[in-house]
Motif scaffolding. Structure first.
Motif, PDB file in Angstrom:
ATOM      1  N   ASP A  16      34.294  69.665  99.962  1.00 41.89           N
ATOM      2  CA  ASP A  16      35.602  70.312  99.998  1.00 41.89           C
ATOM      3  C   ASP A  16      36.738  69.310  99.898  1.00 41.89           C
ATOM      4  O   ASP A  16      37.899  69.692  99.851  1.00 41.89           O
ATOM      5  N   ARG A  17      36.427  68.018  99.872  1.00 48.04           N
ATOM      6  CA  ARG A  17      37.458  66.985  99.829  1.00 48.04           C
ATOM      7  C   ARG A  17      37.395  66.132  98.563  1.00 48.04           C
ATOM      8  O   ARG A  17      37.822  64.991  98.562  1.00 48.04           O
ATOM      9  N   ARG A  27      47.861  57.384  98.563  1.00 50.68           N
ATOM     10  CA  ARG A  27      48.780  57.906  99.573  1.00 50.68           C
ATOM     11  C   ARG A  27      48.022  58.250 100.856  1.00 50.68           C
ATOM     12  O   ARG A  27      46.956  58.850 100.819  1.00 50.68           O
ATOM     13  N   THR A  28      48.594  57.835 101.967  1.00 55.53           N
ATOM     14  CA  THR A  28      48.065  58.238 103.272  1.00 55.53           C
ATOM     15  C   THR A  28      49.213  58.802 104.106  1.00 55.53           C
ATOM     16  O   THR A  28      50.362  58.401 103.925  1.00 55.53           O
ATOM     17  N   ALA A  29      48.894  59.712 104.982  1.00 52.69           N
ATOM     18  CA  ALA A  29      49.900  60.314 105.855  1.00 52.69           C
ATOM     19  C   ALA A  29      49.228  60.706 107.164  1.00 52.69           C
ATOM     20  O   ALA A  29      48.632  61.782 107.268  1.00 52.69           O
ATOM     21  N   THR A  85      44.278  62.493 109.248  1.00 55.56           N
ATOM     22  CA  THR A  85      45.105  61.800 108.267  1.00 55.56           C
ATOM     23  C   THR A  85      44.901  62.423 106.894  1.00 55.56           C
ATOM     24  O   THR A  85      43.763  62.669 106.495  1.00 55.56           O
ATOM     25  N   GLU A  86      45.991  62.676 106.197  1.00 53.60           N
ATOM     26  CA  GLU A  86      45.892  63.035 104.790  1.00 53.60           C
ATOM     27  C   GLU A  86      45.664  61.731 104.028  1.00 53.60           C
ATOM     28  O   GLU A  86      46.215  60.697 104.392  1.00 53.60           O
ATOM     29  N   CYS A 109      39.670  63.067  98.938  1.00 51.85           N
ATOM     30  CA  CYS A 109      41.018  63.240  99.458  1.00 51.85           C
ATOM     31  C   CYS A 109      40.999  64.278 100.573  1.00 51.85           C
ATOM     32  O   CYS A 109      40.041  65.046 100.705  1.00 51.85           O
ATOM     33  N   LYS A 110      42.048  64.257 101.339  1.00 53.61           N
ATOM     34  CA  LYS A 110      42.240  65.302 102.345  1.00 53.61           C
ATOM     35  C   LYS A 110      43.694  65.698 102.290  1.00 53.61           C
ATOM     36  O   LYS A 110      44.584  64.856 102.458  1.00 53.61           O
ATOM     37  N   LYS A 111      43.930  66.966 102.002  1.00 50.19           N
ATOM     38  CA  LYS A 111      45.273  67.506 101.938  1.00 50.19           C
ATOM     39  C   LYS A 111      45.353  68.626 102.960  1.00 50.19           C
ATOM     40  O   LYS A 111      44.486  69.476 103.029  1.00 50.19           O
TER      41      LYS A 111
END
Length: 165
Positions: free
Chosen positions: A18-19, A86-88, A96-97, A160-162
């Motif tokens: 899913d990522r 990009r990280t957030a 963390t995104e 990724c993770k959104k």
């Protein structure tokens, strides 16, 4: 010097399906990342952050003519290269995104002067585009003491993770 890209984009080993990072975005991240992390074997794990430039299915890195990278590559050519985009951090959500890619393939010392100059031009163009002429003059002055490495990307994966806002 244009070549056809033959990178296999394979996310099948990724546990969290899913990522998955879309293949187009993975290539954008590979080509535009600020820096990468080169991981080598050859006697235990070793990793180092590096400046780099990517073109088609090749990643170019420059280094000194001596050092741990070259000793490792002489023992084991297979490498892993990671770029984090990009990280957030989301402290209130304890997560963390992020977006990242990993590229796999053999790494070798480039011996042909034309390819070495081309690789250095790519690196100068990426990190100092407004100073390309001066950068290439500097590269030429340092040419005899600069080693160029080329990682031939055979396989790449991205994740990724959104989060929904």
């Amino acid at each position: 010097m244009k070549r056809m890209t033959v990178i296999e984009y394979d996310n099948s080993p990724v546990r969290r399906q899913d990522r998955l990072l879309e293949g187009t975005r993975a290539l954008e991240l590979l080509h535009g990342g600020e820096y990468g992390f080169l991981a080598l074997g050859g006697g235990g794990g070793y990793g180092v952050p590096v400046n780099y430039a990517a073109e088609d299915d090749r990643i170019y890195i420059h280094c000194a003519p001596q050092g741990e990278k070259l000793r490792r590559i002489a023992r084991e050519a297979e490498a892993c290269f990671c770029v984090v985009g990009r990280t957030a951090p989301q402290p209130a959500r304890f997560t963390t995104e992020y977006e990242s890619i990993m590229a796999f393939g053999p790494v070798a010392v480039v011996t042909e002067d034309e390819e070495r100059r081309h690789a250095l031009a790519l690196i100068v163009g990426k990190y100092a585009p407004a100073h390309a002429e001066q950068g290439m003059e500097y590269a030429q002055r340092s040419f005899a003491r600069t080693v160029v490495l080329r990682l031939d990307v055979r396989r790449m994966t991205g994740k990724c993770k959104k989060l929904d806002r």
